[in-house]
Design an enzyme around this catalytic site. Structure first.
Site, PDB file in Angstrom:
ATOM      1  CD  GLN A   1      35.310  41.798 -28.794  1.00  0.00           C
ATOM      2  OE1 GLN A   1      34.739  41.711 -29.890  1.00  0.00           O
ATOM      3  NE2 GLN A   1      34.665  41.662 -27.660  1.00  0.00           N
TER       4      GLN A   1
ATOM      5  CB  CYS B   1      34.798  44.565 -19.044  1.00  0.00           C
ATOM      6  SG  CYS B   1      33.240  43.888 -18.502  1.00  0.00           S
TER       7      CYS B   1
ATOM      8  CE  LYS C   1      33.705  38.338 -25.761  1.00  0.00           C
ATOM      9  NZ  LYS C   1      32.684  39.303 -25.325  1.00  0.00           N
TER      10      LYS C   1
ATOM     11  CG  ASP D   1      41.715  39.199 -24.810  1.00  0.00           C
ATOM     12  OD1 ASP D   1      40.975  38.535 -25.564  1.00  0.00           O
ATOM     13  OD2 ASP D   1      41.278  39.946 -23.919  1.00  0.00           O
TER      14      ASP D   1
ATOM     15  CG  HIS E   1      37.698  42.521 -21.279  1.00  0.00           C
ATOM     16  ND1 HIS E   1      37.513  41.735 -20.162  1.00  0.00           N
ATOM     17  CD2 HIS E   1      36.465  42.730 -21.795  1.00  0.00           C
ATOM     18  CE1 HIS E   1      36.222  41.487 -20.014  1.00  0.00           C
ATOM     19  NE2 HIS E   1      35.559  42.076 -20.985  1.00  0.00           N
TER      20      HIS E   1
HETATM   21  N1  PMP Z   1      38.773  40.079 -23.686  1.00  0.00           N
HETATM   22  C1  PMP Z   1      38.098  40.852 -24.535  1.00  0.00           C
HETATM   23  C2  PMP Z   1      38.857  41.769 -25.455  1.00  0.00           C
HETATM   24  C3  PMP Z   1      36.708  40.814 -24.549  1.00  0.00           C
HETATM   25  O1  PMP Z   1      36.029  41.602 -25.389  1.00  0.00           O
HETATM   26  C4  PMP Z   1      36.025  39.946 -23.664  1.00  0.00           C
HETATM   27  C5  PMP Z   1      34.522  39.884 -23.618  1.00  0.00           C
HETATM   28  N2  PMP Z   1      33.891  41.131 -23.627  1.00  0.00           N
HETATM   29  C6  PMP Z   1      36.778  39.142 -22.811  1.00  0.00           C
HETATM   30  C7  PMP Z   1      38.142  39.234 -22.859  1.00  0.00           C
HETATM   31  C8  PMP Z   1      36.145  38.183 -21.875  1.00  0.00           C
HETATM   32  O2  PMP Z   1      35.509  37.160 -22.575  1.00  0.00           O
HETATM   33  P1  PMP Z   1      34.571  36.125 -21.844  1.00  0.00           P
HETATM   34  O3  PMP Z   1      33.563  36.949 -21.075  1.00  0.00           O
HETATM   35  O4  PMP Z   1      33.942  35.357 -22.952  1.00  0.00           O
HETATM   36  O5  PMP Z   1      35.423  35.294 -20.960  1.00  0.00           O
END
Ligand code: PMP
Length: 423
Positions: free
Chosen positions: A220, A381, A243, A217, A140
């Protein structure tokens, strides 16, 4: 107490019938019971954010109604109660992810802030000119850009572990990239764009064998899988409450105590100091050193309730049911002429991405919305993933514990209708 809205003791633990869990928890999510464009809402954008069970909404509203005050300050009763709830949430998170101690749980705004914190403190300390920082092609943006900025500032190299055509990490390439100048590996547990579930234990072990610390990270992974950061031996593990059925505005950075203790603060100000004079400031102990300013207090209470809710069901049961649901989604989507899955990893969690020949993903999502089905279209993203597969965007279906086979079937029917409309 939190289980009031959860009308079951251990639902999926005793059933292998897909959809059983979803049917049982459905009543706990009032937002799902509405019509969109005249059709029953089918919410399949859980990788972006999840809906909140009554237990979470009510816990936060009760907290505001009875116990709210600022934390770590007041000697008065309300202040002590609010502090107790906030620190109670920290201890709950610790147990949920099996961290050795609550001091290793840092509350942050979310995954993004957690990664930025590590890049600007640990990264600032350990990465020098000529060093390598390793990320993967499936990250991401929030697990790319903070490292890229750090590397640019330091004159270090950002190196990228490639993925194969199935959307799986190339572990041989990883082994080759882990070198004497590698200062950290930052890697997703589960890809939000592809749904790939990485062999994270193996990856951490590979990095550690070369003396390289690992930031995982887990944005997910936390909603879908049982987590054990101690067994995983991750140096840092980050995830977002929103999430995993909790409120937005709060997330978790777990870090090993000895690393956190050696790191400088991220932000400075109130609540993170021991003493301040104009000559000199000393910092508080963990975890407060990393929590400057008033934190998201009610959100912590909500996250506590979300974890209670998840564990009343059981993460193993959730993982099992969602795996079956995803297998159903993959099989049905693959059978649609003109559909191509983007990412075909052998192990998957949470999401399936696809493209439909001749139709832009945004048009798919728009037509699906008119049928009540909410999915995400875009680059998620993760633009490097889109580049890797040569597509500008994908349509992504991402499931949560309340989704059923019927939801997937409704989605698939709507994709067939999209083909007719656009064809
Ligand atoms: N890493 C991953 C794999 C994600 O899916 C996301 C959110 N789409 C993020 C980081 C960022 O998370 P947040 O917007 O809650 O900071």
């Amino acid at each position: 107490m939190m289980a009031t809205a959860l009308r079951i003791e251990n639902p999926a633990g005793t059933s292998h019938h897909p959809g059983f869990l979803a049917d049982t928890v459905a009543e706990d999510f009032p937002i799902l019971h509405q019509r969109v464009h005249g059709r029953p809402l089918v919410y399949l954008d859980n990788a972006a954010t999840t809906q909140k069970p009554r237990a979470v909404v009510e816990a936060m509203s009760r907290f505001y109604a009875t116990d709210y005050a600022n934390v770590h300050r007041g000697v008065y009763t309300l202040g002590a109660r609010a502090t107790g709830r906030f620190e109670g949430a920290r201890a709950r998170v610790q147990r949920f992810i099996h961290a050795p101690s609550p001091e290793e749980i840092i509350f942050v705004r979310g995954t993004t802030e957690g990664i930025n914190l590590v890049a600007s403190t640990f990264g600032e300390q350990h990465v020098q000119a000529g060093d390598d920082v390793l990320v993967t092609e499936m990250e991401h943006h929030s697990n790319i850009v903070p490292w890229q900025v750090l590397c640019q500032r330091k004159g270090a190299r950002l190196r990228v572990v490639p993925i194969d055509d199935r959307g799986e990490l190339d572990l041989e390439a990883l082994a080759g990239l882990l070198g004497p100048r590698t200062r950290i590996l930052a890697v997703a547990h589960v890809s939000n764009a592809l749904g790939t579930l990485n062999p994270i234990n193996e990856i951490v072990a590979m990095a550690h064998a070369r003396g390289v610390p690992v930031l995982v990270d887990g944005a997910q992974a936390a909603p879908h899988l049982p987590l054990d950061v101690a067994a995983l031996d991750a140096d840092f593990y980050v995830f977002s409450s929103h999430k995993m059925y909790g409120p937005d505005g709060i997330g978790v950075l777990y870090g090993k105590r000895k690393l956190l203790e050696a790191m400088p603060p991220y932000q400075t100000g109130g609540d993170m100091i021991r003493s301040v004079s104009f000559e000199r400031t000393t910092y508080d102990d963990l975890p407060h050193k990393f929590e400057a300013g008033t934190p998201a207090i009610a959100a912590a209470v909500g996250l506590h309730a979300a974890i209670d809710y998840l564990e009343a069901i059981g993460m193993a049961a959730i993982a099992r049911e969602e795996e079956a649901l995803l297998a159903h989604a993959v099989a049905r989507l693959e059978a649609i002429p003109g559909v191509r899955l983007v990412g075909k990893a052998a192990h998957r969690a949470g999401a399936v991405s696809f493209v439909l020949e001749g139709v832009h993903p945004h048009d798919i999502a728009t037509i699906l919305d008119s049928r009540g089905v909410a999915i995400r279209a875009g680059h998620h993203c993760a633009q490097p993933v889109m580049d890797r597969f040569g597509v500008p965007a994908t349509a992504r279906v991402s499931v949560g514990m309340y989704n059923t086979r019927r939801d997937i079937d409704t989605l698939v029917e709507a994709v067939y209708e999209t083909k007719e409309v656009m064809g």
